[in-house]
Design an enzyme around this catalytic site. Structure first.
Site: not given
Length: 157
Positions: A84, A91-93, A126
């Site tokens: 992620n 950061v993909c959150l 994701s």
């Protein structure tokens, strides 16, 4: 002073009084020595008992002018190995995504704890980095090996 700057001063005060053990976060300094409250350097420790343990992972946190209406960008160094985390380090959150779970009430402490949680519990729905995502999905041994190699690079002394 902007709403953003006021909120960031509050965040800094709050962080200095109470932050999770092993973490650090501080505003970067401008060339003239003053603090840049919109650009922070932070360290996120891997949780004990996980492959990320015994290391502190560096991140930068950049707060936009529109903060807290818009979320900050959190970045690991480019090339950070995680399903992620984009190759750029971003950061993909969901709590950092305005269209998903970002709320203006989310604090710096909640952000770094959320990133720490993501380290060991990636979200397979994701993906941000194909090689790490594929390994996490299909080759746990390879994934684990790469995570442990990375942990050694960031090992706490």
């Amino acid at each position: 002073m902007s709403l953003c700057d006021i909120r960031l001063q509050e965040e800094r005060k709050s962080w200095r009084k109470d932050h999770p053990f092993g973490f650090y976060a501080r505003p970067q300094k401008n060339a003239d020595g003053t603090l840049d409250l919109r650009r922070w350097t932070a360290g996120i420790p891997g949780k004990a008992g996980t492959s990320f343990a015994n290391a502190v992972y560096p991140v930068t946190i950049e707060f936009p002018e529109e903060f807290p209406s818009k979320p900050p960008k959190v970045k690991f160094p480019a090339g950070f190995y995680h399903p992620n985390v984009y190759p750029s380090g971003t950061v993909c959150l969901s709590i950092l995504n305005e269209e998903q779970d970002w709320r203006p009430a989310i604090t710096l402490k909640q952000i770094v704890l959320g990133v720490q949680e993501l380290l060991n519990t990636p979200n397979p729905d994701s993906p941000a980095q194909e090689s790490a995502w594929k390994a996490f999905q299909k080759d746990k041994v390879l994934y684990e090996k790469k995570v442990l190699e990375q942990a050694k690079r960031y090992a706490s002394v």
